[in-house]
Design an enzyme around this catalytic site. Structure first.
Site, mmCIF file in Angstrom:
data_model
loop_
_atom_site.group_PDB
_atom_site.id
_atom_site.type_symbol
_atom_site.label_atom_id
_atom_site.label_comp_id
_atom_site.label_asym_id
_atom_site.label_seq_id
_atom_site.Cartn_x
_atom_site.Cartn_y
_atom_site.Cartn_z
ATOM 1 N N ASP A 1 0.834 -1.203 0.000
ATOM 2 C CA ASP A 1 0.000 0.000 0.000
ATOM 3 C C ASP A 1 0.868 1.252 0.000
ATOM 4 O OD1 ASP A 1 -2.284 -1.533 0.094
ATOM 5 O OD2 ASP A 1 -2.588 -1.316 2.257
ATOM 6 N N LEU B 1 -10.982 -0.617 -3.619
ATOM 7 C CA LEU B 1 -11.446 0.393 -2.670
ATOM 8 C C LEU B 1 -10.309 1.344 -2.341
ATOM 9 C CD1 LEU B 1 -13.324 -1.958 -0.192
ATOM 10 C CD2 LEU B 1 -14.388 -0.212 -1.632
ATOM 11 N N GLU C 1 -19.249 -2.297 7.186
ATOM 12 C CA GLU C 1 -19.033 -3.741 7.072
ATOM 13 C C GLU C 1 -17.598 -4.043 7.451
ATOM 14 O OE1 GLU C 1 -19.972 -4.888 3.043
ATOM 15 O OE2 GLU C 1 -21.766 -3.631 3.042
ATOM 16 N N LYS D 1 -14.007 -5.704 6.573
ATOM 17 C CA LYS D 1 -13.293 -5.986 5.334
ATOM 18 C C LYS D 1 -12.641 -7.354 5.485
ATOM 19 C CE LYS D 1 -10.311 -3.891 1.890
ATOM 20 N NZ LYS D 1 -9.526 -5.075 1.549
ATOM 21 N N ASP E 1 -10.539 -10.576 4.698
ATOM 22 C CA ASP E 1 -9.260 -10.741 4.025
ATOM 23 C C ASP E 1 -9.224 -12.098 3.344
ATOM 24 O OD1 ASP E 1 -6.743 -10.340 3.159
ATOM 25 O OD2 ASP E 1 -5.779 -10.732 5.078
ATOM 26 N N TYR F 1 -21.248 -9.465 -0.157
ATOM 27 C CA TYR F 1 -21.422 -8.093 0.296
ATOM 28 C C TYR F 1 -22.097 -7.171 -0.701
ATOM 29 C CZ TYR F 1 -16.743 -8.115 -1.832
ATOM 30 O OH TYR F 1 -15.685 -8.323 -2.656
ATOM 31 N N CYS G 1 23.396 -29.972 25.390
ATOM 32 C CA CYS G 1 22.433 -29.073 26.012
ATOM 33 C C CYS G 1 23.128 -27.769 26.423
ATOM 34 C CB CYS G 1 21.816 -29.743 27.240
ATOM 35 S SG CYS G 1 20.762 -28.624 28.186
ATOM 36 N N CYS H 1 23.019 -27.815 30.617
ATOM 37 C CA CYS H 1 23.753 -28.768 31.457
ATOM 38 C C CYS H 1 24.904 -29.451 30.714
ATOM 39 C CB CYS H 1 22.804 -29.813 32.038
ATOM 40 S SG CYS H 1 22.162 -30.948 30.803
ATOM 41 N N CYS I 1 17.232 -32.847 25.414
ATOM 42 C CA CYS I 1 18.342 -32.981 26.345
ATOM 43 C C CYS I 1 18.089 -34.271 27.112
ATOM 44 C CB CYS I 1 18.356 -31.789 27.299
ATOM 45 S SG CYS I 1 19.311 -32.071 28.800
ATOM 46 N N CYS J 1 18.391 -31.979 34.417
ATOM 47 C CA CYS J 1 18.883 -30.713 33.846
ATOM 48 C C CYS J 1 18.145 -29.565 34.525
ATOM 49 C CB CYS J 1 18.636 -30.706 32.342
ATOM 50 S SG CYS J 1 18.926 -29.094 31.570
HETATM 51 S S1 IVH Z 1 -17.077 -3.839 -1.554
HETATM 52 C C1 IVH Z 1 -16.598 -1.366 -5.187
HETATM 53 N N1 IVH Z 1 -17.089 -4.902 0.829
HETATM 54 O O1 IVH Z 1 -11.818 -5.556 -0.739
HETATM 55 C C2 IVH Z 1 -16.472 -1.994 -3.869
HETATM 56 N N2 IVH Z 1 -15.215 -5.283 -0.572
HETATM 57 O O2 IVH Z 1 -10.098 -3.485 -1.957
HETATM 58 C C3 IVH Z 1 -16.269 -3.422 -4.015
HETATM 59 N N3 IVH Z 1 -13.521 -6.719 0.421
HETATM 60 O O3 IVH Z 1 -12.081 -6.541 -4.075
HETATM 61 C C4 IVH Z 1 -15.903 -4.052 -2.819
HETATM 62 N N4 IVH Z 1 -14.558 -7.063 2.319
HETATM 63 O O4 IVH Z 1 -12.225 -8.314 -2.266
HETATM 64 C C5 IVH Z 1 -16.406 -4.745 -0.313
HETATM 65 N N5 IVH Z 1 -17.253 -5.810 2.953
HETATM 66 C C6 IVH Z 1 -16.589 -5.660 1.802
HETATM 67 C C7 IVH Z 1 -15.336 -6.261 1.580
HETATM 68 C C8 IVH Z 1 -14.673 -6.038 0.381
HETATM 69 C C9 IVH Z 1 -13.479 -7.336 1.605
HETATM 70 C C10 IVH Z 1 -12.456 -6.785 -0.584
HETATM 71 C C11 IVH Z 1 -12.924 -7.166 -1.945
HETATM 72 C C12 IVH Z 1 -12.515 -6.068 -2.851
HETATM 73 C C13 IVH Z 1 -11.410 -5.446 -2.065
HETATM 74 C C14 IVH Z 1 -11.270 -4.015 -2.463
#
Ligand code: IVH
Length: 664
Positions: free
Chosen positions: A34, A80, A110, A112, A114, A221, A403, A406, A421, A426
């Site tokens: 990032d 995003l 919401e 996010k 992973d 989502y 060891c 000891c 050991c 020991c």
């Molecule tokens: S909405 C246009 N909601 O984040 C918005 N994305 O960086 C579309 N992701 O590709 C995404 N949790 O894989 C949305 N609650 C959530 C999410 C989410 C994870 C991921 C998704 C997306 C990436 C964007």
């Protein structure tokens, strides 16, 4: 700002992006990636004339891998924009408010997730195609693999738009990931670094039967595109999706102000690590779809949403050395000495390395740059090596042959991952065992900190754990910093520990492979120490879930003369070596019932209640589904509670469980 860095930056980003998206590999952390992107965007922002069509800012991901058919997404799958602190979030809110010409607007908050973004296409209510995100416009057709995910409806419930496309995130549950890796380790296979990459790898298995072996799951989502029906808000869309039978996360929240949205973020910042899925921030979306349309996108990012990320839990640092300490069973435990780094607010200087094979499987060399992860209470782990940063001065680790405490020989028997050991006396071993013996899950002896233990050993007052029960006040008072009061407390603590149930004594003895779960099982099965000591390997291995490894370890423990003497002396001192109340084989009152347990229960530990359920004929699952009979929920229950409510699964507390278990 230095535009000379542009080519270098783009090259680096492209390389890491390819590694990540095409090869499912990672050399730098998400946060560092990032950071590179930010720098690139900043430079390009100042020099718009230098933006090239092939710059990483001009696209989302990578080309689909060979082996899967390409799928054109009905609408592009966007990324995003990120925020990393409250100010950046508030700046986003300000921009949106200005564009909408209104100060207040609703937002959906919401988590996010992973994992891996996918698009699921339905025609006439039937799941016809599923694809990965790929480059955002074209993804890979992984329909057969997605069909193995049980929470993806193959046909939706009720009325649905004629043709629509659902977007969601596929992930590998953390608890399942641990089990999956343990199984692989037991089979001598290489373990995986993290749930995200494993989910990616699983979804892109060419044979769906392989995918089916891996317990992937999904949260949806949004609707990416739809013919025939439209909802007015993101909130309605989520509700509609849940109604159609999709798995929608139960933690979503409607925020009516920026303050409420920030509250959501800060609440989850405290507890996201307890979730059973990877989560790296929250996503805040403008609720009104009309507003969303009005706001539109910039580049590949919608203006109507923002990802407010949690601070990184992975950081790159240098492995300065690999050292060993001696465990309570005499195991020689290697650990990493790291150049100190701050991860998620805590300074990390060390990471566990388990054993020689683990070090080899990660390909670790002393001097390497490594990706270190700290998640929740979990001990820091080394995720991977940044091989690109090697200089040639790195050197391999060698297990010591004697060891370090000891000086006696260290051995590694065939079939064992650990080296040991060979000296039961020991001092390091005795100290570790003593520490473990008095700890909370074991004999729980108050007033016996690690320093006291070391002092007792150094003064020759304790040579093995049974000696604790023969301590006298006069000799205790001779120890440094031991006053009348603390000596009395210690002796009272020792006295109280005599009535611990057999399972705790078994845990306390530190028998190899006997943790609290196995100890419970053995105590329940044999009832007394004598009965257990008389058991043969065959008797033990016949108990379900006790494998040959545990059986051999228990028998070997009691075969040792020194250990038998310790037990005799514990008995003579008045330590109760029997289970509290051993019921005769219990009635299978829970037969046929499936339980899921979540949160902290008032009196049961997780393994205790699971043992009880299994004992009574029930089964225990890790996630709530329609087949779950009851969710047993305690304090701080997380998303499972919402799952249960959504699926109409009955939620009970410990008291109600006990009623059920008593056959009432
Ligand atoms: S909405 C246009 N909601 O984040 C918005 N994305 O960086 C579309 N992701 O590709 C995404 N949790 O894989 C949305 N609650 C959530 C999410 C989410 C994870 C991921 C998704 C997306 C990436 C964007």
């Amino acid at each position: 700002m230095n535009e000379k860095r542009l080519p270098e930056l783009r090259r680096a980003i492209n390389r890491h992006s390819h590694l990540y998206h095409v090869l499912d590999r990672q050399e730098i952390t998400d946060a560092q990636y990032d950071e590179l992107m930010r720098e690139l965007r900043a430079i390009e922002g100042e020099h718009p004339d230098l933006v090239t069509p092939d710059s990483p800012t001009q696209r989302v991901g990578e080309a689909p891998a060979a082996g899967f058919a390409e799928v054109q997404h009905s609408r592009p799958m966007l990324s995003l924009a990120n925020a990393f602190d409250d100010d950046e979030f508030l700046a986003w809110h300000r921009r949106v408010a200005d564009l909408l010409e209104r100060e207040e607007f609703e937002m959906v908050c919401e988590l996010k997730y992973d994992g891996l973004a996918v698009a699921l296409t339905y025609e006439d209510g039937v799941f016809v195609r599923g694809a990965t995100r790929g480059n955002g416009r074209v993804g890979e057709d992984v329909t057969s693999n997605l069909r193995t995910i049980r929470s993806i409806p193959l046909r939706v419930l009720g009325e649905a738009p004629a043709r629509f496309d659902v977007r969601g995130e596929v992930y590998f549950p953390k608890s399942e990931f641990r089990k999956f890796n343990e199984d692989r380790e037991a089979q001598g296979l290489q373990t995986y670094a993290n749930p995200r990459n494993t989910a990616a790898g699983s979804l892109r298995q060419l044979d769906p039967r392989n995918t089916a072996q891996r317990p992937l799951d999904i949260f949806v989502y949004t609707i990416g595109y739809s013919e025939g029906a439209a909802y007015d808000t993101q909130w309605d869309t989520l509700e509609a999706l849940a109604g159609l039978g999709f798995r929608v996360n139960g933690n979503n929240r409607l925020a009516r102000s920026k303050e409420e949205a920030l509250d959501f973020y800060h609440e989850w910042l405290e507890k996201f690590e307890d979730l059973d899925y990877g989560c790296d921030g929250v996503v805040v979306k403008v609720n009104e779809l009309d507003y969303q349309r009005h706001l539109g996108d910039v580049g590949r990012e919608p203006r109507w949403a923002i990802a407010y990320k949690f601070p990184a839990t992975q950081v790159v640092t240098q492995l300065l050395d690999i050292r060993v300490n001696v465990g309570r069973t005499g195991s020689i435990n290697p650990y990493a000495v790291l150049e100190p780094v701050v991860i998620g607010g805590a300074t990390v200087k060390q990471a566990t390395l388990h054993n020689e094979d683990y070090i080899r499987s990660k390909g670790l060399l002393i001097g390497d740059w490594v990706v270190v992860e700290r998640a929740g209470e979990v001990i820091p782990q080394i995720v991977s090596v940044v091989t690109g940063r090697r200089t040639g001065d790195e050197r391999p680790f060698e297990m010591p042959t004697t060891c370090p405490v000891c000086g006696r020989p260290v051995v590694r028997t065939e079939g064992e991952a650990m080296s040991y050991c060979t000296n039961p006396a020991c001092p390091a071993q005795v100290a570790r065992l003593l520490e473990h013996f008095v700890s909370r899950g074991a004999m729980d002896i108050e007033g016996m900190g690690g320093k006291t233990g070391v002092a007792l050993i150094e003064q020759g007052l304790v040579q093995d754990v049974a000696d604790l029960y023969y301590l006298e006040k006069e000799s205790l008072l001779k120890l440094e910093r031991m006053a009348e009061k603390s000596a009395s407390n210690l002796l009272a603590g020792v006295e109280r520990s005599k009535s611990r149930p057999l399972s705790r004594v078994l845990v306390a003895l530190g028998i190899g492979h006997v943790g609290s779960e196995v100890a419970d099982l053995l105590a329940r099965h044999f009832g007394t120490m004598e009965a257990l000591m008389a058991a043969t390997e065959g008797d033990l291995a016949a108990i379900p879930t006790v494998g040959p490894k545990i059986a051999a370890s228990v028998v070997a423990y009691f075969r040792s003369e020194a250990n038998r003497k310790v037990i005799d002396r514990l008995r003579d001192a008045g330590v109760r070596l029997a289970d509290e109340a051993r019921a005769e084989p219990r009635e299978q009152v829970l037969a046929g019932l499936r339980f899921v347990v979540t949160g902290r229960l008032p009196s049961f530990s997780r393994s205790e209640i699971e043992g009880r359920i299994k004992d009574l004929g029930g089964s225990v699952g890790s996630s709530v589904s329609r087949n779950t009979s009851y969710l047993v929920a305690g304090e701080d229950a997380g998303s499972k509670l919402a799952d249960a409510e959504r699926l109409g699964v009955e939620v009970i507390d410990e008291e109600m469980f006990l009623k059920l278990a008593s056959g009432a």
